[in-house]
Design a protein around this motif. Structure first.
Motif, mmCIF file in Angstrom:
data_model
loop_
_atom_site.group_PDB
_atom_site.id
_atom_site.type_symbol
_atom_site.label_atom_id
_atom_site.label_comp_id
_atom_site.label_asym_id
_atom_site.label_seq_id
_atom_site.Cartn_x
_atom_site.Cartn_y
_atom_site.Cartn_z
ATOM 1 N N ALA A 492 0.839 -1.198 0.000
ATOM 2 C CA ALA A 492 0.000 0.000 0.000
ATOM 3 C C ALA A 492 0.868 1.239 0.000
ATOM 4 C CB ALA A 492 -0.923 -0.004 1.221
ATOM 5 N N SER A 493 0.255 2.332 -0.443
ATOM 6 C CA SER A 493 0.934 3.624 -0.420
ATOM 7 C C SER A 493 0.789 4.270 0.949
ATOM 8 C CB SER A 493 0.317 4.531 -1.491
ATOM 9 O OG SER A 493 -1.003 4.912 -1.102
ATOM 10 N N ARG A 494 1.395 5.408 1.102
ATOM 11 C CA ARG A 494 1.170 6.190 2.308
ATOM 12 C C ARG A 494 -0.264 6.733 2.286
ATOM 13 N NH1 ARG A 494 3.247 10.574 2.290
ATOM 14 N NH2 ARG A 494 4.155 10.708 0.190
ATOM 15 N N MET A 495 -0.709 7.203 3.452
ATOM 16 C CA MET A 495 -2.028 7.805 3.514
ATOM 17 C C MET A 495 -2.016 9.147 2.800
ATOM 18 S SD MET A 495 -3.258 7.119 7.422
ATOM 19 C CE MET A 495 -1.933 8.146 8.052
ATOM 20 N N SER A 496 -3.134 9.469 2.211
ATOM 21 C CA SER A 496 -3.277 10.794 1.620
ATOM 22 C C SER A 496 -3.451 11.831 2.730
ATOM 23 C CB SER A 496 -4.493 10.815 0.689
ATOM 24 O OG SER A 496 -5.684 10.686 1.461
ATOM 25 N N ASP A 497 -3.477 13.086 2.349
ATOM 26 C CA ASP A 497 -3.773 14.121 3.339
ATOM 27 C C ASP A 497 -5.195 13.941 3.864
ATOM 28 O OD1 ASP A 497 -1.283 15.187 2.907
ATOM 29 O OD2 ASP A 497 -1.990 16.543 1.319
ATOM 30 N N HIS A 498 -5.404 14.348 5.107
ATOM 31 C CA HIS A 498 -6.736 14.267 5.701
ATOM 32 C C HIS A 498 -7.568 15.470 5.257
ATOM 33 C CE1 HIS A 498 -4.776 11.264 8.194
ATOM 34 N NE2 HIS A 498 -5.949 10.935 8.700
ATOM 35 N N VAL A 499 -8.855 15.242 5.063
ATOM 36 C CA VAL A 499 -9.788 16.305 4.725
ATOM 37 C C VAL A 499 -10.991 16.203 5.668
ATOM 38 C CG1 VAL A 499 -10.987 14.920 2.988
ATOM 39 C CG2 VAL A 499 -11.066 17.404 2.857
ATOM 40 N N PHE A 500 -11.529 17.343 6.071
ATOM 41 C CA PHE A 500 -12.641 17.389 7.010
ATOM 42 C C PHE A 500 -13.880 17.947 6.312
ATOM 43 C CE2 PHE A 500 -8.801 17.547 9.489
ATOM 44 C CZ PHE A 500 -9.061 16.742 10.575
ATOM 45 N N GLN A 501 -15.028 17.403 6.668
ATOM 46 C CA GLN A 501 -16.284 17.890 6.112
ATOM 47 C C GLN A 501 -17.412 17.498 7.065
ATOM 48 O OE1 GLN A 501 -16.463 19.889 3.694
ATOM 49 N NE2 GLN A 501 -18.680 20.014 3.413
ATOM 50 N N HIS A 502 -18.483 18.326 7.104
ATOM 51 C CA HIS A 502 -19.607 18.056 7.997
ATOM 52 C C HIS A 502 -20.859 17.751 7.189
ATOM 53 C CE1 HIS A 502 -20.170 22.320 7.000
ATOM 54 N NE2 HIS A 502 -21.464 22.095 7.222
ATOM 55 N N THR A 503 -21.761 17.016 7.780
ATOM 56 C CA THR A 503 -23.049 16.694 7.154
ATOM 57 C C THR A 503 -24.083 17.745 7.538
ATOM 58 O OG1 THR A 503 -23.545 15.278 9.036
ATOM 59 C CG2 THR A 503 -22.620 14.216 7.089
ATOM 60 N N LEU A 504 -25.196 17.772 6.793
ATOM 61 C CA LEU A 504 -26.260 18.741 7.056
ATOM 62 C C LEU A 504 -27.114 18.277 8.228
ATOM 63 C CD1 LEU A 504 -27.413 19.436 3.373
ATOM 64 C CD2 LEU A 504 -25.833 20.780 4.780
ATOM 65 N N GLU A 505 -27.897 19.223 8.763
ATOM 66 C CA GLU A 505 -28.824 18.880 9.842
ATOM 67 C C GLU A 505 -30.007 18.093 9.299
ATOM 68 O OE1 GLU A 505 -30.026 22.358 11.916
ATOM 69 O OE2 GLU A 505 -28.148 22.553 13.041
ATOM 70 N N ASP A 506 -30.662 17.372 10.215
ATOM 71 C CA ASP A 506 -31.871 16.621 9.876
ATOM 72 C C ASP A 506 -32.882 16.861 10.989
ATOM 73 O OD1 ASP A 506 -33.655 14.961 8.650
ATOM 74 O OD2 ASP A 506 -32.240 13.300 8.387
ATOM 75 N N VAL A 507 -34.120 16.423 10.791
ATOM 76 C CA VAL A 507 -35.124 16.580 11.848
ATOM 77 C C VAL A 507 -34.739 15.691 13.023
ATOM 78 C CG1 VAL A 507 -36.952 17.165 10.218
ATOM 79 C CG2 VAL A 507 -36.578 14.768 10.850
ATOM 80 N N PRO A 508 -35.095 16.081 14.242
ATOM 81 C CA PRO A 508 -34.742 15.256 15.415
ATOM 82 C C PRO A 508 -35.271 13.845 15.266
ATOM 83 C CG PRO A 508 -35.479 17.412 16.108
ATOM 84 C CD PRO A 508 -35.754 17.335 14.638
ATOM 85 N N LEU A 509 -34.486 12.921 15.748
ATOM 86 C CA LEU A 509 -34.848 11.509 15.620
ATOM 87 C C LEU A 509 -36.016 11.147 16.515
ATOM 88 C CD1 LEU A 509 -33.929 9.001 14.089
ATOM 89 C CD2 LEU A 509 -32.475 8.428 16.028
ATOM 90 N N ARG A 510 -36.116 11.819 17.656
ATOM 91 C CA ARG A 510 -37.249 11.567 18.551
ATOM 92 C C ARG A 510 -37.412 12.773 19.472
ATOM 93 N NH1 ARG A 510 -34.497 6.925 22.305
ATOM 94 N NH2 ARG A 510 -33.456 8.286 23.813
#
Length: 1167
Positions: A492-510
């Motif tokens: 295997a190769s070395r790891m790539s650079d890390h990237v950060f990202q967030h998901t959108l909000e959703d309606v409350p689960l309960r």
């Protein structure tokens, strides 16, 4: 020259092969020669903590105190060899104190190693936690003083008597190292003032003085049952230390002390000795010494005793069972280190990388006893240490991971980027590696949550034909980190650079879980906890509260801001059931509404009932909830107890649990995972039920979504139970071998064997690896199981272990005591078991004495086994009144005596009537449990009488059988319809062939012959006995209870005799003419046709008279009263038989002649 070059090439090849391994071996050159150890010093005293490391040059040594790097100063600094020197130890509060846990770090080019922990303790002594108290004892009894103090190092306890060191020259005085003073056989000279002195290197303290007052003995002391006034206590002792089990008992006479183990194992005589008059000391304690020890105090010469028990737990420092081994792995490979340790309590496993604690995060996982490193990178090349630690100390073991690099592998993927698609999906894109991209066969996408520790890393493998991928199983409103690895056949190769990202909000689960209370009859306080991020799926912006009465459909709604966590509903109707629910919203919209929760507002006149308790619910694990509460300070009403209700949402409410007024906590167990439960609590008093507190709570899942790839932890192993007392069982177990930084707690399940009601199962929570389960029923078998909980993961239940509690000493006397005088000097006393459940009785004690002896204090003692409920009181004196009482005992002690029952033995016994009268708490009678109890003499008489009766019966039967064999059948009734009538008898047949009128003519017999006229047999008798048939006639044996069988063609042998006689009162038929053997007329002609079958087995006359072939002894006298006279045997029975056939029997006076034999001669001889 060529051979020399060949050898050189071989050496270079070996060097190239072992070059990677040399890194593995060289780490051993970094190790500790000396490590710090625990030390206790005086304040202002100098101390040196050793730390010397060896290895390749340039070794750097640092020190940590309580996990933080230690800063040197003029008072605290390092010596040239790496040891730490403290010139003056300070004991000031806070960070300025030198007390704490010290470790040294040694580092060189291969990595860093950490030493074992060393605790520096400043010698100290606190004030007395327990002071001796004054006591008053009678002369000859037992005195005991005790004191307790906490100190480092442990103090030496001595005692002073009247401020002079107490002399221990006498065996009556015992001083235990635990701070107990025992005085046996107290004398007047022992009266005075006592105090204990605690001494260690830091200080010397004296306790308050306690006065011993000795009172004169009140004459001869009455007998007293043994009583343990100071029994052994449960203790935990470190390995190779000493354990002291105290046992001090009193009684008259002085009881004997003995020790045993509850598991019936023998006590180690080499390491165990008795101190004083019964205290047990175990020196150099080892694991096999652990268990429950029982102290037994017994009255000499009797079976009266009492028992006390305690559990000894042996603590052991950790020691390794399996050590981690050094590994060499390629980049992107996987390394696994294993480390197992044992100890008591079970040690915690912690992993260190170059002296820093390793956290489970992404590529690095810790579970069970393993450390697993995935996708190895160059930075993973380090020294790893496994630390096993418990409260007795710590040990470390180390191993190195060497990462091997390869130059022909591809470079890392480039320009990685992430774009949010939705609340659960992110698009990841990248470019191919710059070098060797044509050799890439696949890509591996790695992602995990960016916040927090111990996050699980997920991996997805995709083909080499794409550089884009959508990860669609993410949680809403979360930040994630991503990287990509390229794979080729070589690795295997070395790891790539890390990237950060967030998901959108959703309606409350309960919806949030709400809590409802009423402060007055017209309001409801609604409160709730904010939703966790996992359930809110974004920032909550609003809440909507809906409510209505149970009888109305109109719903009222209130919208509240997202920052609020409570709201007060006012102006409500008292004594009304309201339904409420709450819903939360994020920027994405409103979530799912909760189910309706009911709440009953108090009555308007409920001012004197308790206010609603403040209720706190907490899920302990996926199946258990902890409920805690306390009354508000405003509550002024008295409380008799609490009622706790709980039920699953949408399920009917179950019956409440009744809790005592002193209870403030309850564990609700046996619930289902991922379910919402409604819990209601109220206090009540004599006025009625108080205000109720309602709350909802959800149980977590046993395996959460983020842990879906993680197997549940193993259950606790080696679960063992030891009975501690009649109401307690000591339970302990081992922690499974796995590593985690999360706290571990346990649930203990306990219930009697065969329990049918699941709501009565007891669930207990603990964070330790042992638990004393109390409040159990005595003499009852229980089953126990333990499960482990860690980070919302629950293990399966452990295998069930069974253990029975000790029987409790009887608390009630035997019941239904009855005393009966069965002979002039012997009485029978009987009783029943004590009226208490689960009582075990091993023996009974009967005390009895005459009234005069009772006044003198002289009782006579009898003892019977527990299976016997009666006893004989013998050699009683006439004219005396006796007092009798009974007690029950078992291995745990003696029960109380029953009320005295009086028995009066009268002096006049000549009448033969009952000579004893008993009085007491119960009526005296000879019956017990529905049976009459007989003494030994009566039983002997009955046995002799039965034997005599049986002997007589056997003799009579033998005589009858022998005489029956001599009787021969002489004639049998037969029926012949075709024969003509003889000269002596004739039967007239009608025209139809029937017998409408039958006259039976009985031939006259000679005076020497006569027959039985009752129809029982055809036997002919003369004065010499039965007439013997001729030899050519077939013989039939006489049979008891059988009628004679019909025989054809019987010829009667004639024997002439001059006299006629038979038994007096019997009726016979006689005839004048002799029957010859060749006579054509047989006896069957005399008795008629087959319908007249008196001699058959179905003859009613034979059954009614009970003759069964024997002689007839009817007292009926037949007289010849004219031509129509007939014997009853012929008239009734024959006539009855003929009547059933529809026929009439006519009587001919010329044909029948009846006579009554009254002749002398044979008349008195027995036929």
């Amino acid at each position: 020259m060529a051979p020399l070059k060949g050898k050189l090439y071989q050496r270079l090849l070996l060097f190239a092969i072992f070059l990677p391994i040399s890194g593995v071996l060289s780490f051993s050159e970094l190790f500790f020669v000396k490590e710090p150890h625990d030390v206790t010093v005086m304040r202002k005293e100098a101390v040196i903590l050793d730390c010397q490391a060896r290895g390749e040059a340039s070794i750097d040594v640092r020190w940590l105190r309580n996990g933080v790097r230690l800063v040197e100063n003029e008072r605290v600094y390092l010596l040239s060899n790496g040891s730490l020197f403290i010139s003056e130890v300070e004991s000031r509060r806070g960070d300025k104190s030198d007390e704490g846990c010290y470790q040294c770090l040694a580092q060189n080019k291969y990595g860093t190693i950490l030493s074992q922990k060393a605790h520096l303790t400043i010698a100290s002594m606190s004030s007395f936690a327990l002071q001796p108290t004054s006591i008053v004892v009678a002369e000859g009894s037992v005195a005991r003083f005790s004191c307790k103090i906490s100190a480092h190092p442990p103090p030496i306890i001595t005692w002073e008597f009247n401020r002079v060191t107490l002399s221990l020259s006498t065996d009556r005085i015992t001083v235990l190292p635990s701070g107990v003073l025992q005085i046996q056989g107290v004398q007047r000279a022992d009266a005075g003032h006592y105090r204990c002195i605690a001494t260690n290197i830091a200080s010397r303290r004296r306790s308050f003085e306690a006065t011993l007052t000795v009172t004169p003995a009140p004459g001869p002391m009455p007998p007293q049952r043994p009583r343990i006034i100071a029994g052994p206590q449960n203790i935990s002792v470190s390995l190779h230390q000493s354990a002291i089990l105290e046992c001090l008992a009193t009684g008259n006479p002085r009881p004997l002390i003995s020790w045993s183990r509850a598991d019936s194992k023998s006590i180690d005589v080499y390491n165990t000795k008795v101190l004083g008059n019964g205290n047990l000391i175990i020196t150099d304690i080892k694991p096999q010494h652990g268990g429950v020890y029982m102290c037994r105090a017994t009255t000499p010469g009797t079976r009266n005793f009492t028992v006390a028990s305690a559990n000894v737990t042996v603590l052991a420092p950790p020691s390794f069972v399996e050590w981690p081994e050094s590994l060499t792995r390629p980049r992107a490979g996987t390394a696994r280190f294993v480390c197992q340790a044992e100890g008591a309590p079970a040690p915690q496993i912690t992993w260190f990388k170059n002296g820093e604690k390793v956290h489970s995060n992404g590529r690095i996982k810790m579970y069970h006893s393993k450390l697993v490193i995935n996708q190895i990178i160059l930075e993973d090349d380090a020294i790893y240490q496994c630390q096993a630690e418990n409260e007795l100390g710590s040990v470390l073991s180390m191993a190195r991971l060497v990462v091997v690099m390869s130059e022909d592998r591809p470079s890392a993927p480039r320009n990685i980027r992430a774009d949010t698609v939705s609340s659960s999906a992110i698009l990841l894109a990248w470019e191919r590696p710059q070098y060797n991209s044509d050799k890439v066969i696949a890509y591996s996408v790695h992602y995990m949550k960016a916040e927090g520790l111990n996050n699980e890393e997920y991996q997805v493998v995709i083909g080499n034909d794409t550089t884009r991928y959508i990860i669609d199983d993410l949680e809403p409103a979360r930040n994630y980190t991503f990287y990509v690895v390229a794979y080729m056949p070589m690795g295997a190769s070395r790891m790539s650079d890390h990237v950060f990202q967030h998901t959108l909000e959703d309606v409350p689960l309960r919806a949030p879980e709400i809590s409802l209370t009423s402060r007055s009859p017209s309001d409801i306080q609604v409160s709730w906890q904010p939703l966790p991020m996992k359930l809110s799926r974004g920032r909550v912006s609003n809440y909507r509260l809906s409510y209505r009465t149970s009888s109305e459909s109109a719903v009222s709604q209130i919208e509240l801001p997202g920052e609020k966590t409570q709201h007060l509903l006012e102006n409500l109707q008292p004594d009304t059931i309201y339904l409420l629910r709450l819903v939360a919203a994020t920027s994405a919209g409103w979530g799912e509404q909760s189910a309706w929760t009911s709440h009953h507002t108090p009555k308007a006149s409920s001012a004197q009932v308790p206010l609603a308790p403040e209720l706190y619910l907490e899920p302990l694990n996926c199946t258990t909830i902890s409920a805690r509460w306390h009354l508000t300070p405003r509550n002024s009403a008295s409380v008799r107890g609490y009622r706790l209700f709980y039920h699953e949402e949408s399920q009917p409410e179950s019956a409440p649990l009744q809790l005592q007024a002193s209870a403030h906590k309850h564990i609700i167990g046996g619930l289902d995972p991922r379910k919402k439960y409604h819990v209601k609590l109220l206090a009540y008093n004599a006025v009625g039920d108080g205000y109720q507190a309602d709350q909802t709570i959800s149980t977590p899942g046993c395996v959460s979504v983020r842990d879906r790839l993680v197997p549940p932890p193993p259950p606790p192993h080696n679960v063992q139970a030891q009975t501690n007392s009649s109401s307690a069982v000591f339970l302990f177990w081992g922690r499974p071998a796995f590593t985690s930084s999360h706290a571990v707690n346990y649930t203990v399940r306990c219930n009697p064997v065969g329990l049918q009601n699941a709501s009565l199962v007891l669930y207990l929570q603990t964070g330790e690896q042992s638990l004393l389960v109390q409040g159990l029923e005595p003499n009852t078998k229980y089953e126990f199981a333990v499960r482990l909980h860690i980070d919302q993961l629950s293990s399966p239940w452990s295998p069930v272990v069974y253990q029975s509690t000790f029987p409790e000493a009887p608390t009630l006397p035997p019941s239904n005591i009855k005393v009966t005088l069965i002979e002039e000097d012997t009485a029978l006393v009987s009783w029943k078991l004590p009226d208490e459940p689960n009582v075990a009785v091993t023996h009974y004690t009967i005390l009895y004495a005459s009234r005069n002896a009772w006044i003198a204090g002289k009782w006579q003692v009898l003892q019977r086994e527990g299976s016997i409920t009666m006893a004989l009181l013998e050699n009683l004196s006439p004219g005396q009144v006796y007092l009798v009482k009974v007690s029950a005992s078992n291995n745990m002690g003696d029960g109380p005596f029953s009320n005295v029952v009086e028995l009066t033995v009268r002096a006049d016994v000549s009448t033969g009537h009952d000579t004893g009268l008993s009085r007491g708490s119960t009526l005296s009678t000879g019956f017990s449990d529905g049976f009459y109890h007989l003494d030994q003499k009566s039983m002997t008489g009955i046995s002799v009488g039965v034997c005599i009766a049986l002997t007589c019966i056997i003799i009579c039967a033998f005589i009858i059988v022998c005489r029956g064999k001599t009787r021969k059948l002489s004639a049998v009734k037969t029926y012949r319809e075709a024969e003509s009538t003889s000269a002596a008898a004739a039967i007239h047949v009608g025209p139809e062939g029937e017998v409408p009128m039958a006259e039976v003519t009985v031939p006259m017999m000679s005076r020497g012959h006569f027959i039985d006229a009752k129809g029982g047999t055809s036997l002919m008798i003369n004065c010499n006995g039965p007439v013997q048939p001729s030899p050519d006639v077939t013989k039939k044996k006489w049979s008891f209870f059988r009628s004679a069988v019909k025989q054809d063609k019987k010829i009667v042998q004639n024997e002439r005799n001059g006299t006629l006689s038979y038994l007096p009162g019997a009726t016979v038929l006689t005839y004048e003419e002799e029957l010859s053997p060749n006579h054509s007329t047989t006896l069957h002609h005399l008795l008629g046709h087959p319908g007249d079958a008196e001699g058959s087995s179905n003859s009613e006359g034979s059954h009614e008279t009970g003759d069964s072939g024997r002689f007839s002894h009817d007292e009926t006298e037949l007289t010849n009263s004219g031509p129509n006279s007939r014997p009853p045997s012929l008239t009734e029975e024959d006539g009855g038989d003929l009547d059933r056939g529809g026929e009439l029997l006519e009587k001919s006076p010329a044909d029948l002649k009846l006579k009554e034999s009254v002749e002398v001669g044979c008349g008195h001889q027995e036929a």
